[in-house]
Every structure is written in structure tokens, then in C-alpha cells.
Design an enzyme around this catalytic site. Sequence first.
Site, PDB file in Angstrom:
ATOM      1  N   GLU A  81       0.822  -1.211   0.000  1.00 33.97           N
ATOM      2  CA  GLU A  81       0.000   0.000   0.000  1.00 33.97           C
ATOM      3  C   GLU A  81       0.857   1.262   0.000  1.00 33.97           C
ATOM      4  O   GLU A  81       1.822   1.381   0.738  1.00 33.97           O
ATOM      5  CB  GLU A  81      -0.931   0.013   1.223  1.00 33.97           C
ATOM      6  CG  GLU A  81      -1.914  -1.146   1.261  1.00 33.97           C
ATOM      7  CD  GLU A  81      -2.925  -1.125   0.112  1.00 33.97           C
ATOM      8  OE1 GLU A  81      -3.033  -0.086  -0.569  1.00 33.97           O
ATOM      9  OE2 GLU A  81      -3.592  -2.152  -0.105  1.00 33.97           O
ATOM     10  N   ARG A  91     -18.319  -0.708   4.304  1.00 34.13           N
ATOM     11  CA  ARG A  91     -19.368  -1.362   3.505  1.00 34.13           C
ATOM     12  C   ARG A  91     -20.072  -2.440   4.317  1.00 34.13           C
ATOM     13  O   ARG A  91     -21.224  -2.776   4.072  1.00 34.13           O
ATOM     14  CB  ARG A  91     -18.722  -1.954   2.241  1.00 34.13           C
ATOM     15  CG  ARG A  91     -19.674  -2.572   1.240  1.00 34.13           C
ATOM     16  CD  ARG A  91     -18.932  -3.087   0.005  1.00 34.13           C
ATOM     17  NE  ARG A  91     -17.848  -4.016   0.284  1.00 34.13           N
ATOM     18  CZ  ARG A  91     -18.021  -5.297   0.637  1.00 34.13           C
ATOM     19  NH1 ARG A  91     -19.230  -5.812   0.746  1.00 34.13           N
ATOM     20  NH2 ARG A  91     -16.973  -6.069   0.871  1.00 34.13           N
ATOM     21  N   CYS A 144      -8.547  -1.827   7.843  1.00 37.92           N
ATOM     22  CA  CYS A 144      -7.135  -1.825   7.449  1.00 37.92           C
ATOM     23  C   CYS A 144      -6.641  -0.416   7.158  1.00 37.92           C
ATOM     24  O   CYS A 144      -5.559  -0.025   7.599  1.00 37.92           O
ATOM     25  CB  CYS A 144      -6.908  -2.717   6.228  1.00 37.92           C
ATOM     26  SG  CYS A 144      -7.016  -4.467   6.615  1.00 37.92           S
ATOM     27  N   HIS A 166      -1.426  -5.587   1.976  1.00 38.10           N
ATOM     28  CA  HIS A 166      -2.620  -6.419   1.854  1.00 38.10           C
ATOM     29  C   HIS A 166      -2.241  -7.736   1.184  1.00 38.10           C
ATOM     30  O   HIS A 166      -1.484  -7.747   0.211  1.00 38.10           O
ATOM     31  CB  HIS A 166      -3.703  -5.723   1.013  1.00 38.10           C
ATOM     32  CG  HIS A 166      -4.721  -5.001   1.826  1.00 38.10           C
ATOM     33  ND1 HIS A 166      -4.915  -3.637   1.733  1.00 38.10           N
ATOM     34  CD2 HIS A 166      -5.630  -5.443   2.751  1.00 38.10           C
ATOM     35  CE1 HIS A 166      -5.896  -3.282   2.565  1.00 38.10           C
ATOM     36  NE2 HIS A 166      -6.350  -4.354   3.194  1.00 38.10           N
TER      37      HIS A 166
HETATM   38  N1  PCA Z   1      -8.911  -6.799   5.943  1.00 34.41           N
HETATM   39  C1  PCA Z   1      -9.873  -5.742   6.160  1.00 34.41           C
HETATM   40  C2  PCA Z   1      -9.918  -5.540   7.654  1.00 34.41           C
HETATM   41  C3  PCA Z   1      -9.188  -6.690   8.255  1.00 34.41           C
HETATM   42  C4  PCA Z   1      -8.532  -7.360   7.117  1.00 34.41           C
HETATM   43  O1  PCA Z   1      -7.779  -8.335   7.204  1.00 34.41           O
HETATM   44  C5  PCA Z   1      -9.569  -4.479   5.361  1.00 34.41           C
HETATM   45  O2  PCA Z   1      -8.942  -4.574   4.302  1.00 34.41           O
HETATM   46  O3  PCA Z   1      -9.921  -3.394   5.797  1.00 34.41           O
END
Ligand code: PCA
Length: 204
Positions: A81, A91, A144, A166
Site C-alpha cells: 500500500e 461497507r 485496514c 494487503h
Molecule cells: N482486511 C480488512 C480488515 C481486516 C482485514 O484483514 C480491510 O482490508 O480493511
Amino acid sequence: MQTVLLTGFEPFDNDLVNPSWEAARELDGVQVSEGVQIVARCLPCAFATAGEYLAQLISELKPAMVIATGLAPGRSEISIERVAININDARIPDNLGQQPIDTAVVVDGPAAYFSTLPIKAIVKALRDAGFAAAVSQTAGTFVCNQVFYLLQHRLAGAGVRSGFIHVPSSPPAGQPSLVDGLRLGVSTAWLTQADVVETGGQVS
Ligand code: PCA
């Protein structure tokens, strides 16, 4: 001994596992380089508590680098990111039933913070090792992104590298394991002096 704090998230949205924590937990105690060890911890998937727990971990562990990870269910690549934005727009409800819509992560905070990890170098190292990986221009607007923003807000100007990765639900067949991917991401983030200059951009 210096510490690299590596976090994953607990499952959310009725999932039974979260691959971010399944991978991160395997790296708890692993040495990144001489005198540098990973401490892995699991964050709750809840707006009210995730940032608080992360702040507590940073105070306790005084890490020399922090990398938070989470699951991006719709993506097929490991996403490094670039930016955290000052907005919560959920959402779905989080694990405590909260669903903030268009609220600030930090009232009167800056609109956004950039990752201070060498994001291009991490993408390059992962690709060279056979992983599907890319720079991501958005960490979403759920827990996140909130944790990423709070992390960057907390460490702004502290000289401690920090950022967010991610992970996909399941890496495409034939790829090395996510555990190896995160380990490589962490060591590249730690060892890279200056980020590489190559495109990770998108045309819309
Ligand atoms: N993914 C979610 C929240 C926790 C996770 O593992 C997100 O991308 O916000």
C-alpha cells in the site's frame, strides 16, 4: 535486540481464518538480520479497538519498524500500500458491529499519509522471487485503512519505517507461500537504503 512489529488481522465478515494473521504468526520470533527480530501480533477487526491495541504494542515494544498486514479478499496480488486516507466508510460492519460512514480516522488530521516503506523495492523483490505483487494506490476505507492511517499518524517524523501490506485470500497456484512472501517483504523493507525508481503507477 531490535524489534520489527508485524501485525495480521483476526477473521472478519464471517470468515474462519484470516491469511494475514496465519502468515504473520509463522514469523513471530524470526530474525530479519543480525540483532533484528520479528514480533508478530494479531489485531482485532474493529474500528474501536484495533488502533488502540496497535498503539499499545508500539509503546510496549518500541519497534524499529512496523508493518501491518490484512486481507484484501478481492485481490490476487500481494499489495504494497502506498497511501492511507483520513476516512472511514465501512461497507460491512466490523467485528463489534460498528459501521462508520464518512467519518474521519483522526478529526482534523491530514487528508492522507504515505507509507514510509520502500514500496517499489518490496514489489521488485517479491516479483523477482516469483510472487504476484503490486503497488496499491488504496488500502480501502475499512479497518485496514484506519489502522494504516493511525500507524502513520503515530509514527510521523519518528524515523521508524512503517506501512501496510494487503494479502490475497489465496495466492495463485505455483507461487511460493505467503509466509515466505511476508518474510521477504519484511527483510527488504528493513535492508533497503533507498527505494528503487521504477513505475508502480496506473492510468486511472
Ligand atoms: N482486511 C480488512 C480488515 C481486516 C482485514 O484483514 C480491510 O482490508 O480493511
